[in-house]
Design an enzyme around this catalytic site. Structure first.
Site, PDB file in Angstrom:
ATOM      1  CG  ASP A 186      -2.610   4.149   2.655  1.00 52.20           C
ATOM      2  OD1 ASP A 186      -2.203   3.057   2.212  1.00 52.20           O
ATOM      3  OD2 ASP A 186      -3.491   4.226   3.539  1.00 52.20           O
ATOM      4  CG  ASP A 194       2.481   0.204   8.134  1.00 54.74           C
ATOM      5  OD1 ASP A 194       2.284  -0.509   7.134  1.00 54.74           O
ATOM      6  OD2 ASP A 194       1.577   0.511   8.928  1.00 54.74           O
ATOM      7  CG  HIS A 237       0.501   3.201  12.526  1.00 57.24           C
ATOM      8  ND1 HIS A 237      -0.759   2.657  12.744  1.00 57.24           N
ATOM      9  CD2 HIS A 237       0.830   2.865  11.261  1.00 57.24           C
ATOM     10  CE1 HIS A 237      -1.152   2.013  11.656  1.00 57.24           C
ATOM     11  NE2 HIS A 237      -0.189   2.125  10.745  1.00 57.24           N
ATOM     12  CG  HIS A 240      -0.400   0.008   2.542  1.00 55.27           C
ATOM     13  ND1 HIS A 240       0.038   1.150   3.161  1.00 55.27           N
ATOM     14  CD2 HIS A 240      -0.202  -1.000   3.428  1.00 55.27           C
ATOM     15  CE1 HIS A 240       0.482   0.860   4.371  1.00 55.27           C
ATOM     16  NE2 HIS A 240       0.361  -0.440   4.556  1.00 55.27           N
ATOM     17  CD  GLU A 267      -3.114  -1.303   5.422  1.00 47.59           C
ATOM     18  OE1 GLU A 267      -3.177  -2.323   6.134  1.00 47.59           O
ATOM     19  OE2 GLU A 267      -2.593  -0.237   5.833  1.00 47.59           O
ATOM     20  CD  GLU A 268      -1.549   2.314   7.570  1.00 47.59           C
ATOM     21  OE1 GLU A 268      -2.274   1.905   8.486  1.00 47.59           O
ATOM     22  OE2 GLU A 268      -0.377   1.937   7.416  1.00 47.59           O
ATOM     23  CD  GLU A 285       0.940  -4.383   5.978  1.00 43.88           C
ATOM     24  OE1 GLU A 285       1.681  -3.783   6.790  1.00 43.88           O
ATOM     25  OE2 GLU A 285      -0.099  -3.873   5.515  1.00 43.88           O
TER      26      GLU A 285
END
Length: 375
Positions: free
Chosen positions: A95, A119, A352, A93, A149-150, A178
């Site tokens: 984003d 990530d 994150h 992903h 995705e987030e 991932e």
């Protein structure tokens, strides 16, 4: 290069205004660590991935003429059409979560710091580099760089791709980039969230005997959670640990009022041997007698390690696979009947965070492993 339909024109052409923005130039054939830094330095918070999608699309068009390319919203897909017996799908992903004063990227020895490094722009860099560098893979390969995705599941770009371009998701094995510290994490847990509501009767706290405290009434809910024994489930040699936790309690009206409602939010992370219906039944049994409302439910994914393509990839890594703790989009591929694994550089525990970074040696390792597998 052959192009499929959709918004396939080059950035800067056509009527879509998104293509008129300046496009970052990505060198897919450069050192993948440098590519990762370039990806990180192109902000792409969920919902604002267009600039990075433009850059990926342009780079594939210039540097990977052996690929058919498709644009779907702010996702970019590419694939070989070599007539191989099997097809492998590599997905990542584009984003990230919101930036936390951690851009631009910076290097510190073997560490690359910045929003999205772990990530999962390290995984995207790995996949994008291989898309350009491996022109004659021994399996046909599909590359999927997707958006959103987030955020909430209904915005996830894979859902749109499945609806609009289902044939692009056909594969014998899906590998999701991932962060796994460059190890194989098989399948994933399912996740369920529910709200348990207890009710009472309001009263002035100075005359509390006239009321019925809804927060106090939630005590049995917490007692059941404290007494709960979670399962450990071994599937294909991967041990999945379940967990049932209270993650939020909301109640209270004012500092002088006996509350008449309390809501306990619980999260159940369940092993993939339970389907969604079984997970819901279990949680309702645990809280039998209480008012329970389901708010979110996503099934897990079985490891699928017995599938020939999955076993072949695991052998190529030379490492023993482990269970994936948490939910990832491998669940979407598993629902399509495609064995799916998580494999990528980066520490998932750093995802994150303000301190997010990736060990660049893992990027190099992941590229080498995947190149060996594809070649």
């Amino acid at each position: 290069m052959r192009r499929a339909g959709g918004r396939g024109s080059r950035p800067g052409h056509g009527s879509d205004r998104r293509y008129r923005r300046p496009v970052t130039r990505l060198d897919l054939l450069a050192d993948p660590v440098d590519l990762c830094a370039a990806l990180v330095d192109t902000p792409s918070v969920s919902g604002d991935e267009a600039g990075l999608a433009d850059a990926v699309q342009a780079a594939l068009g210039e540097q990977a003429p052996h690929l058919e390319v498709l644009r779907s919203g702010d996702a970019v897909l590419a694939r070989t059409r070599l007539g191989r017996e099997h097809r492998v799908l590599l997905a990542g992903h584009l984003d990230t979560v919101p930036i936390a004063d951690n851009l631009p990227s910076r290097r510190e020895g073997h560490l690359l710091h910045g929003c999205g490094t772990s990530d999962m722009k390290a995984g995207v860099a790995t996949i994008a580099h291989l898309a350009a560098a491996v022109a004659q893979p021994r399996h046909d390969v599909t590359f999927v760089f997707y958006d959103c995705e987030e955020v909430e599941a209904e915005r996830n770009g894979l859902g749109r791709i499945e609806r609009d371009h289902r044939d692009w998701l056909v594969a014998d094995l899906a590998i999701l980039g991932e962060p796994t510290n460059a190890g194989v994490e098989a399948g994933c847990q399912g996740t369920l969230r529910a709200e348990i509501t207890t009710r009472g009767h309001r009263a002035h706290s100075a005359r509390s005997w006239l009321g019925d405290n809804a927060i106090h009434a939630a005590t049995p809910v917490l007692q059941r959670l404290a007494a709960y024994t979670a399962r450990d489930v071994d599937i294909d040699g991967c041990v999945y640990r379940e967990g049932l936790q209270a993650v939020r309690i909301a109640g209270g009206v004012a500092g002088n009022v006996v509350p008449d409602e309390c809501v306990v939010t619980v999260n159940f992370r369940f092993a993939p041997d339970r389907d969604a219906a079984a997970a819901e039944r279990h949680v309702r049994e645990v809280f039998d007698g209480f008012d329970l409302a389901l708010t979110d439910l996503s099934p897990g994914a079985l490891p699928g390690l017995t599938a020939p393509a999955a076993a072949e990839f695991v052998a190529a890594t030379g490492a023993a696979p482990s269970a994936k703790y948490g939910w990832t989009d491998v669940s979407r591929f598993a629902a399509l009947g495609i064995p799916a694994l998580n494999y990528g550089p980066g520490d998932p525990n750093l995802a994150h965070t303000r301190e997010e970074h990736v060990d660049t040696r893992q990027i190099t390792e992941a590229v080498d492993v995947l190149r060996r597998f594809l070649s």
